[in-house]
Design a protein around this motif. Structure first.
Motif, PDB file in Angstrom:
ATOM      1  N   ALA A  33      -5.923  -7.490  -5.061  1.00 26.69           N
ATOM      2  CA  ALA A  33      -6.675  -6.298  -4.729  1.00 26.69           C
ATOM      3  C   ALA A  33      -8.120  -6.716  -4.465  1.00 26.69           C
ATOM      4  O   ALA A  33      -8.608  -7.707  -5.035  1.00 26.69           O
ATOM      5  CB  ALA A  33      -6.625  -5.305  -5.881  1.00 26.69           C
ATOM      6  N   THR A  52      -5.957  -1.694  -2.310  1.00 30.81           N
ATOM      7  CA  THR A  52      -4.794  -2.379  -2.858  1.00 30.81           C
ATOM      8  C   THR A  52      -4.455  -3.632  -2.054  1.00 30.81           C
ATOM      9  O   THR A  52      -5.009  -3.869  -0.980  1.00 30.81           O
ATOM     10  CB  THR A  52      -3.580  -1.439  -2.847  1.00 30.81           C
ATOM     11  N   ARG A  53      -3.498  -4.397  -2.569  1.00 24.28           N
ATOM     12  CA  ARG A  53      -3.160  -5.676  -1.947  1.00 24.28           C
ATOM     13  C   ARG A  53      -2.663  -5.522  -0.513  1.00 24.28           C
ATOM     14  O   ARG A  53      -2.973  -6.356   0.341  1.00 24.28           O
ATOM     15  CB  ARG A  53      -2.098  -6.381  -2.792  1.00 24.28           C
ATOM     16  N   SER A  58      -6.851   3.317  -1.330  1.00 23.69           N
ATOM     17  CA  SER A  58      -8.232   2.926  -1.625  1.00 23.69           C
ATOM     18  C   SER A  58      -8.897   4.014  -2.456  1.00 23.69           C
ATOM     19  O   SER A  58      -8.461   5.165  -2.458  1.00 23.69           O
ATOM     20  CB  SER A  58      -9.013   2.682  -0.336  1.00 23.69           C
TER      21      SER A  58
END
Length: 116
Positions: A33, A52-53, A58
């Motif tokens: 992240a 996030t990854r 968001s």
């Protein structure tokens, strides 16, 4: 060795825009992240935005909601912060951070100054 390198800061007039970039190397970028923080003189570092990854979610600090947008390109190992309608109170050093559980890496920061 992990490196996070921010760029895109500078001097901008109130109401203007800037796009910050943070290029990552030495880590599996899509496993992390990514966060943007900022620190103004004499103030604590604060979280501005997080993604996030995979970039499907968001969050934003209330002070920047509707003005800043965080995004990422996992093919380029880069996270961005698009900043619009900038205010003098946005003046700070902006840092990116990569987080995966207890692993955390920081960039060196880029200065953003909003002034007429």
């Amino acid at each position: 060795q992990v490196h996070l390198v921010e760029s895109g800061g500078g001097l901008v007039q109130p109401g203007g825009s800037l796009r910050l970039s943070c290029a990552a190397s030495g880590l599996a970028f899509s496993n992390y992240a990514m966060n943007w923080h900022r620190q103004a003189p004499g103030k604590k570092r604060e979280l501005v935005a997080a993604i996030t990854r995979v970039g499907d979610s968001s969050i934003y600090a209330d002070s920047v909601k509707g003005r800043f947008t965080i995004s990422r390109d996992n093919t380029e190992n880069t996270v961005f912060l698009q900043m619009s309608s900038l205010k003098p109170e946005d003046t700070a050093v902006y840092f990116c951070q990569a987080v995966n559980g207890q692993d955390s890496f920081w960039g060196q920061g880029t200065q953003v100054t909003v002034s007429s």
